[in-house]
Scaffold this active site. Structure first.
Site, PDB file in Angstrom:
ATOM      1  CB  CYS A 137      -0.937   0.001   1.208  1.00 18.82           C
ATOM      2  SG  CYS A 137      -2.025   1.440   1.274  1.00 18.82           S
ATOM      3  CB  CYS A 140      -0.608   2.404   3.978  1.00 18.06           C
ATOM      4  SG  CYS A 140      -2.231   1.837   3.468  1.00 18.06           S
ATOM      5  CG  ASP A 141       3.206   1.257   4.504  1.00 19.40           C
ATOM      6  OD1 ASP A 141       2.750   1.759   5.543  1.00 19.40           O
ATOM      7  OD2 ASP A 141       3.034   0.059   4.185  1.00 19.40           O
TER       8      ASP A 141
END
Length: 323
Positions: A137, A140-141
């Site tokens: 992701c 997300c990261d």
């Protein structure tokens, strides 16, 4: 002996969507039951650093966040059940779910929050380095790789979108694809190829993820899909972007789905094609797939479930008076 558990709101799945639905449902006096499934807490329980969930100025841990959400849901009156649903019956006025131990769960409303799982390559080092340089992701990261070299693996819409997104954080993004042409929409391909921060490595598949001395990701070992030649590309972060698989097998031929298996809901709502059955989170969202959007949809599902029961009960009272 199998036990029957009854509730006004039955929730299958215990990620951000399911627990948010439970919190709102419990506060509305619906005494929800949450059946937690194979992965209690959802994908956040295997996510280490979380920096984009509102309300926390410092980085928090995914498992801790889910523990707090569950504690909050229980505090306001939710019953958490450690069980895995193996079959459902969505016919009739009450919705039924059967656990793998034979227990029966009956709900006047049903909220489906079973989520979706990222597809992985299944090669050596992938799971061992998850959270240590390997992710599924970018949204997300990606923030953790500001100014660093990153690679994206895949050739469809997901991979191209992830690569384009990562250019917000990195000036050195490489897309690795096992074929010689992309499988994404034309407009996305044009944007990717025109972006000076992105390079494409064609006809290569990832053989394994290679750790460095510190135990974090150092490089990817590649195989040329045409010649079989081996090579290696060093990187600080690798994002596997070969799609997601929604956990909807239980509802096949029972609820409307799209071609990829995601549950279909009415635009802007969590309502499925069966009144009283709602879906929230990644199980019906193949676009955003964020904890905050899942939590928001869980809230919507609980509010709509409450309205559905209120309207149903009012209709019943009206019919009785008229009769």
């Amino acid at each position: 002996m199998a036990t029957t558990h009854k509730t006004r709101m039955l929730i299958i799945g215990s990620g951000p969507a399911g627990l948010s639905a439970a919190i709102y449902g419990a506060r509305a006096g619906m005494e929800p039951i949450v059946v937690q499934g194979l992965q209690p807490g959802g994908q956040l329980t295997i996510t280490t650093d979380v920096e984009n969930y509102p309300g926390f100025r410092e980085v928090i841990q995914g498992p801790w966040l889910m523990q707090e959400m569950q504690a909050q849901a229980e505090h306001v009156g939710t019953r958490m059940m450690w069980d895995t649903i193996t079959s459902v019956d969505l016919t009739g006025g009450t919705f039924k779910a059967i656990g793998d131990g034979g227990d029966i769960y009956e709900g006047d409303t049903l909220v489906i929050c079973t989520g979706a799982q990222a597809k992985w390559l299944g090669v050596p080092g992938e799971q061992e380095l998850s959270g240590k340089g390997v992710s599924a992701c970018a949204t997300c990261d990606g923030f953790f790789y500001r100014g660093k070299k990153v690679v994206v693996i895949g050739g469809g819409n997901t991979a191209v979108e992830e690569a384009l997104y990562l250019t917000n954080h990195s000036d050195d993004v490489t897309l690795i694809h096992r074929r010689d042409s992309l499988r994404c929409e034309k407009i996305l391909e044009e944007r990717l190829l025109a972006n000076p921060k992105i390079s494409v490595v064609w006809n290569k598949r990832v053989e394994r993820f290679v750790a460095g001395e510190a135990g974090d990701l150092r490089a990817l070992a590649l195989i040329d899909t045409e010649t079989g030649a081996e090579s290696e590309i060093e990187t600080d972060g690798a994002f596997v972007a070969i799609g997601h698989a929604p956990a909807t097998e239980l509802f096949k031929d029972k609820l409307a789905m799209d071609a990829s298996g995601y549950l279909l809901v009415q635009s802007g709502t969590p309502k499925t094609d069966i009144p009283g059955v709602f879906a929230a989170g990644d199980v019906c969202d193949h676009t955003y797939r964020q904890a905050i959007t899942a939590a928001g949809m869980g809230c919507m599902a609980a509010l709509d479930a409450e309205r559905y029961l209120a309207e149903k009960e009012f209709s019943g009272v009206t019919e009785t008076v008229q009769g």
